[in-house]
Design an enzyme around this catalytic site. Sequence first.
Site, PDB file in Angstrom:
ATOM      1  N   ILE A 158      -4.130 -31.589  42.397  1.00  0.00           N
ATOM      2  CA  ILE A 158      -3.747 -32.672  43.296  1.00  0.00           C
ATOM      3  C   ILE A 158      -3.891 -34.023  42.600  1.00  0.00           C
ATOM      4  O   ILE A 158      -3.000 -34.882  42.693  1.00  0.00           O
ATOM      5  CB  ILE A 158      -4.576 -32.620  44.592  1.00  0.00           C
ATOM      6  CG1 ILE A 158      -4.218 -31.360  45.391  1.00  0.00           C
ATOM      7  CG2 ILE A 158      -4.332 -33.868  45.437  1.00  0.00           C
ATOM      8  CD1 ILE A 158      -5.063 -31.131  46.626  1.00  0.00           C
ATOM      9  N   ASP A 177     -13.009 -36.778  35.317  1.00  0.00           N
ATOM     10  CA  ASP A 177     -13.077 -35.342  35.593  1.00  0.00           C
ATOM     11  C   ASP A 177     -13.787 -34.669  34.431  1.00  0.00           C
ATOM     12  O   ASP A 177     -13.190 -34.445  33.372  1.00  0.00           O
ATOM     13  CB  ASP A 177     -11.679 -34.746  35.777  1.00  0.00           C
ATOM     14  CG  ASP A 177     -11.726 -33.343  36.372  1.00  0.00           C
ATOM     15  OD1 ASP A 177     -12.637 -32.572  35.996  1.00  0.00           O
ATOM     16  OD2 ASP A 177     -10.865 -33.009  37.202  1.00  0.00           O
ATOM     17  N   ALA A 237      -9.917 -35.710  50.286  1.00  0.00           N
ATOM     18  CA  ALA A 237     -10.595 -34.505  49.802  1.00  0.00           C
ATOM     19  C   ALA A 237     -11.490 -33.918  50.891  1.00  0.00           C
ATOM     20  O   ALA A 237     -11.044 -33.128  51.715  1.00  0.00           O
ATOM     21  CB  ALA A 237     -11.377 -34.825  48.530  1.00  0.00           C
ATOM     22  N   ARG A 238     -12.752 -34.320  50.915  1.00  0.00           N
ATOM     23  CA  ARG A 238     -13.696 -33.873  51.931  1.00  0.00           C
ATOM     24  C   ARG A 238     -14.514 -35.065  52.415  1.00  0.00           C
ATOM     25  O   ARG A 238     -14.959 -35.897  51.618  1.00  0.00           O
ATOM     26  CB  ARG A 238     -14.630 -32.787  51.374  1.00  0.00           C
ATOM     27  CG  ARG A 238     -13.993 -31.406  51.249  1.00  0.00           C
ATOM     28  CD  ARG A 238     -13.752 -30.797  52.619  1.00  0.00           C
ATOM     29  NE  ARG A 238     -13.244 -29.436  52.572  1.00  0.00           N
ATOM     30  CZ  ARG A 238     -11.975 -29.087  52.662  1.00  0.00           C
ATOM     31  NH1 ARG A 238     -11.054 -30.043  52.789  1.00  0.00           N
ATOM     32  NH2 ARG A 238     -11.598 -27.828  52.642  1.00  0.00           N
ATOM     33  N   ASP A 262      -8.354 -39.386  55.229  1.00  0.00           N
ATOM     34  CA  ASP A 262      -7.766 -38.262  55.958  1.00  0.00           C
ATOM     35  C   ASP A 262      -8.853 -37.325  56.470  1.00  0.00           C
ATOM     36  O   ASP A 262      -8.566 -36.421  57.247  1.00  0.00           O
ATOM     37  CB  ASP A 262      -6.800 -37.489  55.053  1.00  0.00           C
ATOM     38  CG  ASP A 262      -6.070 -36.391  55.809  1.00  0.00           C
ATOM     39  OD1 ASP A 262      -5.461 -36.703  56.852  1.00  0.00           O
ATOM     40  OD2 ASP A 262      -6.125 -35.220  55.367  1.00  0.00           O
ATOM     41  N   GLU A 267     -15.672 -32.453  61.218  1.00  0.00           N
ATOM     42  CA  GLU A 267     -14.347 -31.980  61.587  1.00  0.00           C
ATOM     43  C   GLU A 267     -14.122 -32.105  63.098  1.00  0.00           C
ATOM     44  O   GLU A 267     -13.014 -31.879  63.585  1.00  0.00           O
ATOM     45  CB  GLU A 267     -14.162 -30.522  61.154  1.00  0.00           C
ATOM     46  CG  GLU A 267     -13.884 -30.351  59.672  1.00  0.00           C
ATOM     47  CD  GLU A 267     -12.565 -30.985  59.223  1.00  0.00           C
ATOM     48  OE1 GLU A 267     -11.654 -31.117  60.060  1.00  0.00           O
ATOM     49  OE2 GLU A 267     -12.463 -31.366  58.044  1.00  0.00           O
ATOM     50  N   HIS A 287      -7.103 -35.309  59.272  1.00  0.00           N
ATOM     51  CA  HIS A 287      -7.095 -34.188  58.314  1.00  0.00           C
ATOM     52  C   HIS A 287      -5.725 -33.518  58.303  1.00  0.00           C
ATOM     53  O   HIS A 287      -5.591 -32.308  58.455  1.00  0.00           O
ATOM     54  CB  HIS A 287      -8.195 -33.175  58.657  1.00  0.00           C
ATOM     55  CG  HIS A 287      -8.589 -32.336  57.473  1.00  0.00           C
ATOM     56  ND1 HIS A 287      -9.764 -31.647  57.415  1.00  0.00           N
ATOM     57  CD2 HIS A 287      -7.954 -32.070  56.306  1.00  0.00           C
ATOM     58  CE1 HIS A 287      -9.857 -30.998  56.266  1.00  0.00           C
ATOM     59  NE2 HIS A 287      -8.756 -31.249  55.580  1.00  0.00           N
TER      60      HIS A 287
END
Length: 326
Positions: A158, A177, A237-238, A262, A267, A287
């Site tokens: 991604i 990364d 992502a999270r 997002d 959740e 999300h």
Amino acid sequence: MKIILAEIPETIHRDISIEKEYLPNNSDISVALYTEERREEFKEEIKDADAILTGYVPFDKDLIDSLENCKVISVAATGYNYVDVEYAATKGIYCCAIGDYCTEEVADHTLMFLLALNRKLKLFENELNNNHNWDYLAGGSIEKLSKLTIGIIGLGKIGQAVAKRVKPFGLDIIAYDPYLPNEIAESINVKLVELEEIYEQSDVISFHMNLTKENENFLTYDLFKKLKKQPYIINVARGGMINEDDLIKALDEELIKGAALDVLESESPDLANNRLLGRDNVLVTPHVAFYSNESMYLLSKIPADNISYVLKGEFDKVDKLVNDVK
């Protein structure tokens, strides 16, 4: 063969016809609702399952211990932080996830966020809708996009797709990364740097990592104070990577120019009392970055296929096996 689809309240009524098509023939397929309030009842419902398919249920040691006959937990996501996969392995339970099903969608969503933040779309829309104010100066200072630097944290599939989409807009692209070979970054003209350089040089920071124990609460107030250029923050992502209280503090103190999210920490967020909402410089979507007709089909098919392959011992066909059962 008993297969349980473990769901949370937000997903309990979803269409599972595709899963039923690709799960093993003659399986006893049922749905179990998880909430913390009905945890014990849920444990009773899943205890004799041969396989579990889930997206968001937190399969911790307690829930895993309740599984008396389970061979596989299949996660309907690329991230599998909701499942203690290492502990599952000690119980002889294979865990699978999805390798790739929504790379293009998430990258497109990231680009949408980038453009909307830079052009202050929400602020102008609010001025028009709420104040009937037709004034191009309402947004204050806007920097030319091609003069900015974007720092991508996580340059996997991604992250790379985001870099390729951003390139034509003229931004400088740097990335962090530690697991990516430098040759791959060079092949898409992205410079790998250390985190400190991301913090110092970025006008926009975009997160594209899997959530792990190491990067949970990755972005905290102490880190916000290190950011040199008051960047925009993008997270598709999270939610657990960013401490929301610290993010709100950083927004209030103008340590960052704004944010586009997002994902949130929960959740099932309490939207009525969420202090991130209602701000001109914060974009929040539910999300949805992964979503398209095509991705929804794969999101249902691949986890069902993974269960079928594990139960048949065809491990080479599993899309993404994430633990090692001895």
